[in-house]
Design a protein around this motif. Sequence first.
Motif, PDB file in Angstrom:
ATOM      1  N   ASP A  82       0.892  -1.216  -0.011  1.00 47.01           N
ATOM      2  CA  ASP A  82       0.010   0.085   0.052  1.00 47.01           C
ATOM      3  C   ASP A  82       1.153   1.253  -0.025  1.00 47.01           C
ATOM      4  N   CYS A  83       1.960   1.243   0.699  1.00 43.31           N
ATOM      5  CA  CYS A  83       2.827   2.243   0.291  1.00 43.31           C
ATOM      6  C   CYS A  83       3.366   2.426  -1.054  1.00 43.31           C
ATOM      7  N   VAL A  84       3.622   1.526  -1.943  1.00 46.15           N
ATOM      8  CA  VAL A  84       3.784   1.532  -3.239  1.00 46.15           C
ATOM      9  C   VAL A  84       2.710   2.244  -4.038  1.00 46.15           C
ATOM     10  N   ILE A  85       1.440   1.753  -3.554  1.00 42.39           N
ATOM     11  CA  ILE A  85       0.048   2.161  -4.326  1.00 42.39           C
ATOM     12  C   ILE A  85      -0.037   3.755  -3.745  1.00 42.39           C
ATOM     13  N   GLY A  86       0.001   4.064  -2.810  1.00 41.11           N
ATOM     14  CA  GLY A  86      -0.193   5.435  -2.410  1.00 41.11           C
ATOM     15  C   GLY A  86       1.095   6.479  -3.127  1.00 41.11           C
ATOM     16  N   ALA A  87       2.057   5.998  -3.211  1.00 42.42           N
ATOM     17  CA  ALA A  87       3.118   6.665  -3.758  1.00 42.42           C
ATOM     18  C   ALA A  87       2.882   7.080  -5.140  1.00 42.42           C
ATOM     19  N   ALA A  88       2.466   5.853  -5.902  1.00 40.62           N
ATOM     20  CA  ALA A  88       2.090   5.959  -7.276  1.00 40.62           C
ATOM     21  C   ALA A  88       0.819   6.581  -7.443  1.00 40.62           C
ATOM     22  N   ALA A  89      -0.192   6.790  -6.678  1.00 37.94           N
ATOM     23  CA  ALA A  89      -1.408   7.666  -6.732  1.00 37.94           C
ATOM     24  C   ALA A  89      -1.130   9.084  -6.485  1.00 37.94           C
ATOM     25  N   GLY A  90      -0.256   9.235  -5.471  1.00 37.92           N
ATOM     26  CA  GLY A  90       0.092  10.625  -5.291  1.00 37.92           C
ATOM     27  C   GLY A  90       0.905  11.119  -6.370  1.00 37.92           C
ATOM     28  N   MET A  91       1.710  10.326  -7.088  1.00 35.46           N
ATOM     29  CA  MET A  91       2.432  10.918  -8.199  1.00 35.46           C
ATOM     30  C   MET A  91       1.611  11.465  -9.245  1.00 35.46           C
ATOM     31  N   ARG A  92       0.501  10.491  -9.646  1.00 34.44           N
ATOM     32  CA  ARG A  92      -0.507  10.774 -10.731  1.00 34.44           C
ATOM     33  C   ARG A  92      -1.301  11.939 -10.409  1.00 34.44           C
ATOM     34  N   GLN A  93      -1.889  12.127  -8.899  1.00 41.67           N
ATOM     35  CA  GLN A  93      -2.431  13.351  -8.558  1.00 41.67           C
ATOM     36  C   GLN A  93      -1.561  14.519  -8.992  1.00 41.67           C
ATOM     37  N   GLY A  94      -0.472  14.504  -8.458  1.00 40.05           N
ATOM     38  CA  GLY A  94       0.497  15.957  -8.821  1.00 40.05           C
ATOM     39  C   GLY A  94       0.461  16.068 -10.144  1.00 40.05           C
ATOM     40  N   LEU A  95       0.652  15.075 -11.042  1.00 42.08           N
ATOM     41  CA  LEU A  95       0.852  15.131 -12.497  1.00 42.08           C
ATOM     42  C   LEU A  95      -0.454  15.662 -13.260  1.00 42.08           C
ATOM     43  N   ILE A  96      -1.609  14.931 -12.982  1.00 41.91           N
ATOM     44  CA  ILE A  96      -2.745  15.679 -13.707  1.00 41.91           C
ATOM     45  C   ILE A  96      -3.278  17.249 -13.226  1.00 41.91           C
ATOM     46  N   VAL A  97      -2.815  17.597 -11.981  1.00 42.08           N
ATOM     47  CA  VAL A  97      -3.038  18.997 -11.662  1.00 42.08           C
ATOM     48  C   VAL A  97      -1.945  19.998 -12.416  1.00 42.08           C
ATOM     49  N   ALA A  98      -0.800  19.200 -12.494  1.00 39.95           N
ATOM     50  CA  ALA A  98       0.203  20.105 -13.135  1.00 39.95           C
ATOM     51  C   ALA A  98      -0.291  20.283 -14.873  1.00 39.95           C
ATOM     52  N   ALA A  99      -0.829  19.113 -15.180  1.00 36.24           N
ATOM     53  CA  ALA A  99      -1.164  19.046 -16.634  1.00 36.24           C
ATOM     54  C   ALA A  99      -2.333  19.900 -16.798  1.00 36.24           C
ATOM     55  N   HIS A 100      -3.297  19.845 -15.996  1.00 41.54           N
ATOM     56  CA  HIS A 100      -4.323  20.789 -16.078  1.00 41.54           C
ATOM     57  C   HIS A 100      -4.049  22.135 -16.079  1.00 41.54           C
ATOM     58  N   HIS A 101      -3.282  22.450 -15.270  1.00 39.43           N
ATOM     59  CA  HIS A 101      -2.770  23.873 -15.316  1.00 39.43           C
ATOM     60  C   HIS A 101      -2.114  24.230 -16.293  1.00 39.43           C
ATOM     61  N   ALA A 102      -1.152  23.611 -16.927  1.00 39.95           N
ATOM     62  CA  ALA A 102      -0.719  24.094 -18.173  1.00 39.95           C
ATOM     63  C   ALA A 102      -1.567  24.128 -19.270  1.00 39.95           C
ATOM     64  N   THR A 103      -2.674  23.099 -19.412  1.00 40.21           N
ATOM     65  CA  THR A 103      -3.697  23.340 -20.336  1.00 40.21           C
ATOM     66  C   THR A 103      -4.378  24.631 -20.385  1.00 40.21           C
ATOM     67  N   HIS A 104      -4.532  25.146 -19.197  1.00 37.19           N
ATOM     68  CA  HIS A 104      -5.431  26.286 -19.163  1.00 37.19           C
ATOM     69  C   HIS A 104      -4.583  27.702 -18.858  1.00 37.19           C
ATOM     70  N   ARG A 105      -3.487  27.619 -18.600  1.00 37.68           N
ATOM     71  CA  ARG A 105      -2.810  28.709 -18.325  1.00 37.68           C
ATOM     72  C   ARG A 105      -1.893  29.258 -19.271  1.00 37.68           C
ATOM     73  N   LYS A 106      -1.602  30.709 -19.746  1.00 41.10           N
ATOM     74  CA  LYS A 106      -0.900  31.131 -20.689  1.00 41.10           C
ATOM     75  C   LYS A 106       0.173  32.153 -20.161  1.00 41.10           C
ATOM     76  N   ALA A 107       1.180  31.711 -20.855  1.00 39.55           N
ATOM     77  CA  ALA A 107       2.471  32.802 -20.416  1.00 39.55           C
ATOM     78  C   ALA A 107       3.287  33.050 -21.659  1.00 39.55           C
ATOM     79  N   PHE A 108       3.600  34.442 -21.658  1.00 40.49           N
ATOM     80  CA  PHE A 108       4.256  34.805 -22.817  1.00 40.49           C
ATOM     81  C   PHE A 108       3.477  34.706 -24.074  1.00 40.49           C
ATOM     82  N   GLY A 109       2.153  34.743 -24.256  1.00 45.48           N
ATOM     83  CA  GLY A 109       1.292  34.584 -25.450  1.00 45.48           C
ATOM     84  C   GLY A 109       0.957  33.275 -25.850  1.00 45.48           C
ATOM     85  N   ARG A 110       1.273  32.454 -24.974  1.00 52.45           N
ATOM     86  CA  ARG A 110       1.148  30.608 -25.356  1.00 52.45           C
ATOM     87  C   ARG A 110       0.603  30.012 -24.127  1.00 52.45           C
ATOM     88  N   TYR A 111      -0.184  29.068 -24.535  1.00 45.95           N
ATOM     89  CA  TYR A 111      -0.629  28.177 -23.202  1.00 45.95           C
ATOM     90  C   TYR A 111       0.574  27.282 -22.844  1.00 45.95           C
TER      91      TYR A 111
END
Length: 553
Positions: A312-341
């Motif tokens: 379960d330590c491994v499962i939790g770490a893998a799940a935590g990585m995925r959660q951080g990743l999708i938050v970052a990807a979601h942010h990058a999909t909707h946020r613009k900087a220097f004229g581009r997403y």
Amino acid sequence: MGLLNTDLTQSVRLCNIGIVTHEVFNQVPPLIGFDAADEALLEGLEREGAGWAADEVHELGRLTGTHEAQEWGRLANENPPVLRTHDRYGHRIDEVEFHPAWHELMKVATSHGLHGAPWTSPREGSHVARAAKFYAWRVDAGHGCPISMTYAAVPALRANPELAAQYEPLLANRSYDFGLRAPLTKTALLAGMSMTEKQGGSDVRANTTQATPTPNGDYTLVGHKWFTSAPMCDVFLTLAQAPGGLTCFLVPRVLPDGTLNNLRLMRLKDKLGNHSNASSEIEYENAVAYRVGDEGRGVRTIIEMVNMTRLDCVIGAAAGMRQGLIVAAHHATHRKAFGRYLIDQPLMRNVLADLTIESEAATTVMMRLAGATDRSETAFKRLALAVTKYWVCKRWPAHTAEALECLGGNGYVEESGMPRLFRESPLNGIWEGSGNVSALDVLRAMAKEPQTLDAFFAELDAAAGADRHLDQAIAQVRDSLTDLDTIEIRARRIVEQMALTLQASLLVRHGHPAVADAFCATRLGGDWGHAYGTLPPSVDLAPIIERAVPKLT
């Protein structure tokens, strides 16, 4: 003072006439309405024999993506548990109060069998299905602690068939029955684990708690435990020194006659993270306990529980990585900087792809270990689990830190949820054996159980010839094990290389080709820097990033 009053009056006047100082734009919408069951997870679910559970995994994944469930996680952490040692009349009660959001989280987890379904429905792939659900239901890490320990308690408890017959059905029942009552009068139970003492830490053989036999065949315990998480559980597996040596015991919080057992909660720990979950120091004052397994074989008995919680330590770490990743990807999909997403900018794409590669490698090996549990691949799991627990849990904090940075300053504020995720990330590397303990456990397994190393290399060799970097890495692992004089000081390096080759072997056989090629070229081939976002230009980023962006339902 007159100038100050004038300034205040002017400020009030400006507010009253409704002056608008700015318009809010270029802010990312809330990440709501996604399914936490990602492609790597679902592919592993099918591959490891639990495709039949896909609907329930999706159900939990979609629930994770709701505003309501995310609010439960936030509220449970912002309103941590409170210890009540006495009632208003001065009677000792040793109870822990939780916010209602905690109980909602627990109801979801237990109703979906995250604490015990494989034990009552032992069909093909049952542990894989449970692992996938545990991964998908990731709105709060804290309540996963009693869920995980309850799941892990059953195989250890079976060392005493009489106790198992009484308690196992209640430990696996898909209901949630909170409160202090005699265990066998309740509809469902939660189990905890209480081993660590002040002077010993991970060295449980140094424990001093004493167990004295009683005429009726029970024992009484006197001693302390320095770190007991989820002290509101109904029963605990614990270790104490019996006349025949270190022994495993089951300790109920309430005795069969309804009186409280002499198990005193001294205080709750003030922790870095995991705030929704209570962790405590306890004292046994002639607490009644029931022996589980033979005297003197306590470590061997409770190791069954430890191995399941390590998974379960491994499962939790893998799940935590995925959660951080999708938050970052979601942010990058909707946020613009220097004229581009952000997601269209080459360097950000490099970071997101690199985070995706790490996440999918963790998910893939996690599902393989769950499959090994279902198929009773004892030799392979003994070594591979220790190797993976060390490496994947080590990778989580750095992964979350990089994901947080993708949000910039917005990621550093509590409202983003990323600080809470970051505070959780070191825990799994510590729980059930910190880095050195895990690395030395790998050496011990190879020395005492050589068949575990044979099974491990058989898994690696299944991918022979698929990638030249992997072939070279496997040869290097074999070579690193020949120098026994320096093997202990090199333990971390050896275990790291074993973990990387295991992940690579699984990815080249089962993962997305772009992910597998990039993993081997960078993690094994050396074409990589010392931070995320240093993939070489030759990596095909597009199909990797596509797997990172959360799919809205």
